[in-house]
Design an enzyme around this catalytic site. Structure first.
Site, PDB file in Angstrom:
ATOM      1  N   ASP A 377       0.820  -1.211   0.000  1.00  0.00           N
ATOM      2  CA  ASP A 377       0.000   0.000   0.000  1.00  0.00           C
ATOM      3  C   ASP A 377       0.859   1.268   0.000  1.00  0.00           C
ATOM      4  O   ASP A 377       2.062   1.220   0.251  1.00  0.00           O
ATOM      5  CB  ASP A 377      -0.891   0.032   1.250  1.00  0.00           C
ATOM      6  CG  ASP A 377      -2.024  -0.976   1.139  1.00  0.00           C
ATOM      7  OD1 ASP A 377      -2.025  -1.771   0.173  1.00  0.00           O
ATOM      8  OD2 ASP A 377      -2.887  -0.965   2.041  1.00  0.00           O
ATOM      9  N   HIS A 518       3.710  -2.427   2.913  1.00  0.00           N
ATOM     10  CA  HIS A 518       3.701  -1.057   2.376  1.00  0.00           C
ATOM     11  C   HIS A 518       4.933  -0.794   1.522  1.00  0.00           C
ATOM     12  O   HIS A 518       5.983  -1.378   1.768  1.00  0.00           O
ATOM     13  CB  HIS A 518       3.602  -0.042   3.517  1.00  0.00           C
ATOM     14  CG  HIS A 518       2.302  -0.127   4.248  1.00  0.00           C
ATOM     15  ND1 HIS A 518       2.065  -1.071   5.235  1.00  0.00           N
ATOM     16  CD2 HIS A 518       1.133   0.572   4.113  1.00  0.00           C
ATOM     17  CE1 HIS A 518       0.822  -0.944   5.693  1.00  0.00           C
ATOM     18  NE2 HIS A 518       0.233   0.054   5.018  1.00  0.00           N
TER      19      HIS A 518
HETATM   20 ZN    ZN Z   1      -2.587   2.991   3.442  1.00  0.00          ZN
END
Ligand code: ZN
Length: 568
Positions: A377, A518
């Site tokens: 992400d 991430h």
């Molecule tokens: Zn996020």
């Protein structure tokens, strides 16, 4: 001496012949004089009176030009002048023994003809219609006719009156008033045109009636104006009472506007008989314009064309455009490059296609074996490059849920994600919690991010992951994309520790799981370097989210949430 005798004999023979013919035959002897022609009576008159003869025994020469010498001879005959045949006291270009020598001398001395500078008479120069009027008036003056009347009213009826030479203007008025000359059917006087012998015969004939015929009462003359649709004057003219107006300018034009094309069809009323000053207004027919619309495929091949009335919508009636897949992409038709509403010009539409990357050919998925989707992400970020390097090294893929503002800043990383075979997803425009936003604000977050992808890739992602995973049924329906959450959270944002991330990812892995990481942290990139080979060695295939759903038999639906894709 011998020559002179011959010419004298010839002259004498012609003279005798003329005299004999004059009294014995009419103009019927001339093959070019037709009985029903307008000039028959005048030619007969001038011939029978001995004013003019033929140019040969059986030809009058009706269309031949009248010369200055001819006119001098005819004037002398009309005046019944006592001419000394060989006398020439004035001109260098008049021979002593010509048929016109004495007549020219007499006409000059009596003020009927003038000479040119340097003692020239120019006997063979053709006379124009306006010169004929001037010469005839001088002859009238000599004969003591009253030649002072010159009312200019009639002149106004002739549209070429501006072409008359100033010296001839009063003589033309005089000749018009007495009916000696007239214009043609088109109201043209043609003052500079050469006078023919037939025309000369006609004015001499009328001249013979001159004394008995008072000038006509000038007609009432009215002004006619031709105006365009916008009031612009196109042409003006004078027309005698009871006569018909004529338009003698270029046809008026009215420019097309966006809806209509115009054609001139005439005037708003009949052109006559004219009874007062009159304005005519141009009339137009209008025709609704249609425009050509052409539909082209991606390669310029024409698919369909049609004509559409201005302001109406184009409709495509061809078969659905297709673009063959190439090495990297498969293509789906997604519409046309511009709006088909309200067409106001010829328009070309070009088919647009969405490109979907083809699975990397060397990566083969075995649906019977375990598989996992790892996801990243918040990128693109500093971890993106090293993560992609690792994926590429092991010939496997992941899914990136990218943030719109970062997408706009890093187009080359977005392109590389796709080139490596990864899937891209929407992770909002600037990472707000959707629970705090209005429906319109959520839509704006979705659309701006999708547009950022379209600008780079030409298509939008199908997957969406709300920031913080914060969503509910209402938010899901507003998002209206396939909503992907996760089943294994590595907490990489919290620990920033590669060992910890590795332990969670590999330790909790199971067939059909979706792992959350991430793109922002070097610690995550370092963990991925170990996670990828570890999962592969444990028998997992690393696939995209859409591949995982597909091979596990899920038909994803917009507005639905998915945490994992376990075997059904
Ligand atoms: Zn996020």
């Amino acid at each position: 001496m011998f020559k002179r005798v011959i010419s004298f004999v010839i002259c004498f023979v012609i003279f005798l012949t003329t005299v004999l013919i004059s009294f014995s035959e009419s103009a019927d002897r001339f093959s070019d004089v037709k009985k029903d022609a307008w000039y028959y009576v005048p030619v007969n008159f001038v011939y029978e009176n001995g004013y003019m003869q033929g140019i040969s025994d059986n030809e009058f020469g009706i269309n031949n030009a009248m010369t200055r010498a001819m006119f001098a001879v005819v004037a002398a005959r009309i005046a019944d002048a006592d001419v000394d045949p060989n006398r020439n006291d004035h001109f260098t270009d008049v021979p002593a023994d010509s048929w016109y020598t004495g007549a020219v001398n007499w006409a000059f001395e009596n003020g009927i003809v003038a000479g040119y500078e340097n003692g020239e008479f120019r006997p063979s120069q053709k006379i124009t219609r306006e010169q004929a009027a001037v010469l005839l008036r001088a002859l009238g003056d000599y004969l003591d006719y009253d030649v002072t009347y010159e009312d200019p009213t009639l002149l106004q009826l002739y549209h070429d009156r501006n072409q008359i030479s100033p010296y001839a203007l009063s003589s033309i008025c005089w000749a018009l008033d007495y009916g000696l000359i007239a214009g043609n059917d088109d109201c043209a006087l043609m003052p500079k045109k050469t006078a023919t012998r037939a025309e000369t015969a006609a004015i001499i004939y009328r001249f013979s009636l001159y004394r008995d015929t008072p000038p006509a009462v000038p007609p009432k003359i009215f002004k006619v104006t031709f105006a365009d649709y916008d009031g612009k004057v196109l042409y003006t003219d004078n027309v005698a009472e009871g006569k018909y107006a004529r338009y003698r300018a270029e046809d008026p034009k009215k420019a097309a506007d966006k809806d209509y094309r115009y054609s001139f069809i005439g005037w708003d009323k009949p052109l006559g008989p004219i009874e007062s000053d009159t304005v005519f207004i141009a009339q137009y027919s209008s025709e609704r314009i249609s425009y050509k619309v052409t539909f082209l495929n991606w390669d310029g091949a024409e698919l369909y064309n049609a004509y559409v009335l201005s302001g109406e919508n184009a409709v495509y009636k061809g078969k659905t455009p297709e673009k063959p897949e190439d090495e990297k992409n498969m293509y789906t038709f997604i519409g046309w490059d511009k709006s088909m509403n309200a067409i106001y010009c010829d328009t070309v539409f070009t088919a647009r296609f969405k490109a979907e990357p083809k699975p990397v050919s060397s990566r083969v998925i075995d649906p019977t074996k375990p598989m996992i989707a790892i996801t990243f992400d918040d990128g693109p970020g500093s971890g993106s490059g090293p993560i992609l390097d690792t994926l590429e090294q092991y010939n496997c893929v992941a899914t990136f849920f990218d943030v719109g503002t970062n997408v706009e800043r890093n187009p080359s990383i977005i392109r590389r994600e796709v080139e490596v075979g990864c899937e891209i997803g929407n992770h909002s425009y600037n990472h707000p919690n959707f629970r705090n936003l209005s429906a319109n604000q959520i839509k704006e977050q979705i659309n701006k991010t999708n547009n950022a992808f379209i600008n780079i890739l030409g298509y939008a992602p199908e997957l969406m992951r709300p920031p913080y995973g914060a969503t509910n049924d209402n938010i899901n329906s507003i998002i209206n994309m396939k909503i992907i959450l996760w089943s294994i959270d590595t907490l990489d944002w919290k620990s920033r520790n590669a060992d910890s991330v590795y332990k969670i990812a590999v330790g909790e892995a199971y067939d059909g799981a979706i792992i959350l990481m991430h793109s922002l942290y070097p610690s995550t990139a370092a963990a991925v370097k170990r996670i990828v080979p570890a999962l592969i060695s444990r028998g997992y295939q690393l696939v995209t989210v859409s591949e995982l759903a597909y091979y596990k038999g899920y038909q994803m639906i917009n507005g639905q949430r998915y945490f994992h894709f376990k075997n059904k």
